[in-house]
Scaffold this motif. Structure first.
Motif, PDB file in Angstrom:
ATOM      1  N   ARG A 129       9.056   5.267   9.424  1.00 29.73           N
ATOM      2  CA  ARG A 129       8.250   4.472   8.497  1.00 29.73           C
ATOM      3  C   ARG A 129       7.295   5.433   7.813  1.00 29.73           C
ATOM      4  N   ARG A 130       7.227   5.363   6.484  1.00 32.46           N
ATOM      5  CA  ARG A 130       6.385   6.306   5.748  1.00 32.46           C
ATOM      6  C   ARG A 130       5.927   5.714   4.427  1.00 32.46           C
ATOM      7  N   ARG A 131       4.951   6.360   3.840  1.00 34.95           N
ATOM      8  CA  ARG A 131       4.511   6.028   2.480  1.00 34.95           C
ATOM      9  C   ARG A 131       5.443   6.757   1.513  1.00 34.95           C
ATOM     10  N   PRO A 132       5.660   6.225   0.333  1.00 30.76           N
ATOM     11  CA  PRO A 132       6.503   6.937  -0.642  1.00 30.76           C
ATOM     12  C   PRO A 132       5.867   8.277  -1.018  1.00 30.76           C
ATOM     13  N   GLY A 133       6.706   9.278  -1.242  1.00 36.54           N
ATOM     14  CA  GLY A 133       6.228  10.569  -1.700  1.00 36.54           C
ATOM     15  C   GLY A 133       5.693  10.465  -3.116  1.00 36.54           C
ATOM     16  N   SER A 134       5.015  11.503  -3.547  1.00 33.64           N
ATOM     17  CA  SER A 134       4.388  11.470  -4.879  1.00 33.64           C
ATOM     18  C   SER A 134       5.416  11.283  -5.995  1.00 33.64           C
ATOM     19  N   THR A 135       6.611  11.792  -5.818  1.00 34.63           N
ATOM     20  CA  THR A 135       7.642  11.616  -6.849  1.00 34.63           C
ATOM     21  C   THR A 135       8.351  10.267  -6.725  1.00 34.63           C
ATOM     22  N   GLU A 136       8.262   9.625  -5.563  1.00 35.00           N
ATOM     23  CA  GLU A 136       8.917   8.327  -5.366  1.00 35.00           C
ATOM     24  C   GLU A 136       8.064   7.161  -5.855  1.00 35.00           C
ATOM     25  N   GLU A 137       6.779   7.361  -6.017  1.00 32.27           N
ATOM     26  CA  GLU A 137       5.886   6.269  -6.414  1.00 32.27           C
ATOM     27  C   GLU A 137       6.278   5.645  -7.742  1.00 32.27           C
ATOM     28  N   TYR A 138       7.038   6.357  -8.538  1.00 30.93           N
ATOM     29  CA  TYR A 138       7.433   5.857  -9.852  1.00 30.93           C
ATOM     30  C   TYR A 138       8.729   5.060  -9.809  1.00 30.93           C
ATOM     31  N   VAL A 139       9.463   5.119  -8.698  1.00 27.50           N
ATOM     32  CA  VAL A 139      10.765   4.447  -8.636  1.00 27.50           C
ATOM     33  C   VAL A 139      10.826   3.333  -7.605  1.00 27.50           C
ATOM     34  N   VAL A 140       9.771   3.132  -6.828  1.00 25.63           N
ATOM     35  CA  VAL A 140       9.724   2.039  -5.852  1.00 25.63           C
ATOM     36  C   VAL A 140       8.554   1.124  -6.216  1.00 25.63           C
ATOM     37  N   PRO A 141       8.550  -0.118  -5.714  1.00 25.28           N
ATOM     38  CA  PRO A 141       7.450  -1.027  -6.038  1.00 25.28           C
ATOM     39  C   PRO A 141       6.093  -0.447  -5.637  1.00 25.28           C
ATOM     40  N   PRO A 142       5.029  -0.756  -6.387  1.00 32.94           N
ATOM     41  CA  PRO A 142       3.710  -0.235  -6.056  1.00 32.94           C
ATOM     42  C   PRO A 142       3.263  -0.696  -4.673  1.00 32.94           C
TER      43      PRO A 142
END
Length: 148
Positions: A90-103
């Motif tokens: 379980r993790r927080r989205p990476g900095s590059t993933e924040e743009y492709v997954v829900p906020p």
């Protein structure tokens, strides 16, 4: 047929496809679906923002059924069995993933038998998913003898 008519026909066709996709998503959400992004994990593929897909998921008995939003098909794209499903990480989205997954998402890495997927969910959807997963009956119910 002139260029303007071909362009007009292409625009009309594009509008029909976009309308179909919008109506499909609305229908899936109205019938009890939740927004979930999914990515299939392959051991050989490097970790990246690629391959995330937006979708809508339903809980159907012991299955987590996921439908890709950008698809003309009517069948589920991925079905995960609650009996075999295991959360690995379980993790927080990476900095590059924040743009492709829900906020405000949390990313769960899950294994269903031999298949590994990542699911990105908002806090409310995550709470429902964990509750559904924890509510599974203990053991394998298929081993119990049937009442005569």
């Amino acid at each position: 047929m002139g260029i303007a008519q071909i362009v007009g026909l292409a625009l009309l066709l594009g509008c029909v496809v976009i309308g179909w996709l919008a109506m499909r998503r609305l229908s899936l959400v109205r019938s009890g679906g939740v927004d979930v992004s999914l990515r299939r994990v392959r051991a050989s593929a490097p970790k990246s923002t690629r391959n995330w897909n937006l979708g809508v998921a339903h809980y159907v008995n012991d299955d987590f059924v996921w439908f890709r939003i950008i698809s003309l098909g009517r069948r589920a794209n991925v079905t995960l069995s609650r009996r075999d499903l295991e959360i690995i990480d379980r993790r927080r989205p990476g900095s590059t993933e924040e743009y492709v997954v829900p906020p405000d998402s949390t990313v769960l890495r899950c294994r269903d038998g031999q298949r590994t997927v990542e699911l990105a969910m908002t806090p409310g959807v995550l709470t429902g998913f964990l509750s559904w997963l924890e509510a599974r009956p203990p053991g394998n119910l298929g081993d119990y003898p049937q009442a005569s």
